[in-house]
Design an enzyme around this catalytic site. Sequence first.
Site, short mmCIF file in Angstrom:
data_model
loop_
_atom_site.label_atom_id
_atom_site.label_comp_id
_atom_site.label_asym_id
_atom_site.label_seq_id
_atom_site.Cartn_x
_atom_site.Cartn_y
_atom_site.Cartn_z
N GLU A 214 0.81 -1.22 0.00
CA GLU A 214 0.00 0.00 0.00
C GLU A 214 0.84 1.28 0.00
O GLU A 214 0.49 2.24 -0.66
CB GLU A 214 -0.94 0.01 1.21
CG GLU A 214 -2.02 -1.06 1.12
CD GLU A 214 -3.02 -0.98 2.28
OE1 GLU A 214 -3.71 0.04 2.41
OE2 GLU A 214 -3.06 -1.93 3.08
N HIS A 230 7.56 -26.69 5.37
CA HIS A 230 6.91 -27.86 4.78
C HIS A 230 6.48 -27.60 3.34
O HIS A 230 5.78 -28.41 2.75
CB HIS A 230 5.72 -28.29 5.65
CG HIS A 230 6.14 -28.62 7.06
ND1 HIS A 230 6.53 -29.87 7.45
CD2 HIS A 230 6.30 -27.82 8.14
CE1 HIS A 230 6.89 -29.85 8.73
NE2 HIS A 230 6.76 -28.60 9.16
N LYS A 322 -13.62 -0.20 -4.35
CA LYS A 322 -14.77 0.01 -3.45
C LYS A 322 -15.87 0.75 -4.21
O LYS A 322 -17.04 0.46 -4.05
CB LYS A 322 -14.34 0.82 -2.21
CG LYS A 322 -13.52 -0.01 -1.21
CD LYS A 322 -13.12 0.81 0.01
CE LYS A 322 -12.38 -0.05 1.03
NZ LYS A 322 -11.94 0.68 2.21
O1 PA5 Z 1 -5.13 0.70 4.58
C1 PA5 Z 1 -6.17 0.84 3.94
O2 PA5 Z 1 -6.54 1.93 3.46
C2 PA5 Z 1 -7.07 -0.36 3.71
O3 PA5 Z 1 -6.38 -1.55 3.97
C3 PA5 Z 1 -8.32 -0.24 4.61
O4 PA5 Z 1 -7.98 -0.37 5.96
C4 PA5 Z 1 -9.34 -1.31 4.22
O5 PA5 Z 1 -9.74 -1.11 2.90
C5 PA5 Z 1 -10.56 -1.32 5.15
O6 PA5 Z 1 -11.09 -0.03 5.29
P1 PA5 Z 1 -11.50 0.49 6.75
O7 PA5 Z 1 -10.24 0.45 7.53
O8 PA5 Z 1 -12.01 1.88 6.54
O9 PA5 Z 1 -12.55 -0.46 7.24
#
Ligand code: PA5
Length: 329
Positions: A214, A230, A322
């Site tokens: 990310e 394994h 999303k």
């Molecule tokens: O780091 C991020 O932006 C994502 O991994 C979010 O955490 C994930 O999409 C879930 O969203 P939220 O944390 O708003 O539930």
Amino acid sequence: MRGMVSSFPDLLNVITLNEVVTNFALQINSKKTNGICLIGMGGSSIAGEMIRCILRERANVPIISVRGYDIPGAVNKDWTVITVSYSGNTEETLSAFDTAINRGCKVCAITTGGELASHSEIIPVQIIPSGLQPRAALPLIISAVLLILQTILGGEPIDPRLLSEDIRTQSKEWSRSLLKPREFAEKLKQTTPVFVASGHLVPVAYRAKCQMNENAKVPSFYSEIPESNHNEIEAIDSFGERNLLPIFIRSSFESQRIKQRFDATQIIYSEQGCTPITVQLKAKTTLEEALTLTHYLDMVSVELADIRSVDSTSVPRISRLKSILSSKR
Ligand code: PA5
């Protein structure tokens, strides 16, 4: 993102549970519960996974974590469910949350707002500060989950204030046992990191993989010992041609057998020309160790993003996915 990651120790010391959530946890403590289920996705799931791995030894009930739309059939009205979504709008989390409510579980939530917060009339909701990226809010979520879980489970409480000080002190001393984050990131520049850990450090490996994805926008993977002994070990001679670099996240709390396993794995990997980088430091507790390593590897991911000139803050593909899915609802 660099600023947010630098604030990691401070963010551990921000949350005080509100009265409704405190009473919820206290009541469960006296009433008992058959199990604890943590729900969340991505950045909002990792805190629960870390705390689960730290507390499971002392918990006398199962603690499970769910990353998806459904919760296991065994999670019923005698279970406690802690729902975490930074935005409060993540559909998988909301779906699992609805199921927990419909089954009559004892449910609470940790969020900044969104749809999850709109349920505050029927369930206890801990509102946490907004304005961060969910993954950078990890210390906020960790302290909230920790405070709730230790109230429910009892035992010697961990004070997030002291934890915060310890993680701050540790960050000033990274250079004693670790490469500078920038130097480490330089080593990752042309590789695909595979983080390998055991026990309570497996969520740290998973978190590091997610931060590479990310923040630095590079592929990365994680695996765990003993399981990877394994299977993955048989692929080690192909790591080089695919530019995969194993990074062993080692614990000072390893059992003798796990230590021997890591050492033996290191020998075999090195014989195949794929010497792992080892990341290890000294800490007083397993939680301090997990959080210090997480803080350090978070910073490595930010440095790697900088070296690659990519924006570590925005996650346009996650947002686009999303939005595509919400238009199809
Ligand atoms: O780091 C991020 O932006 C994502 O991994 C979010 O955490 C994930 O999409 C879930 O969203 P939220 O944390 O708003 O539930």
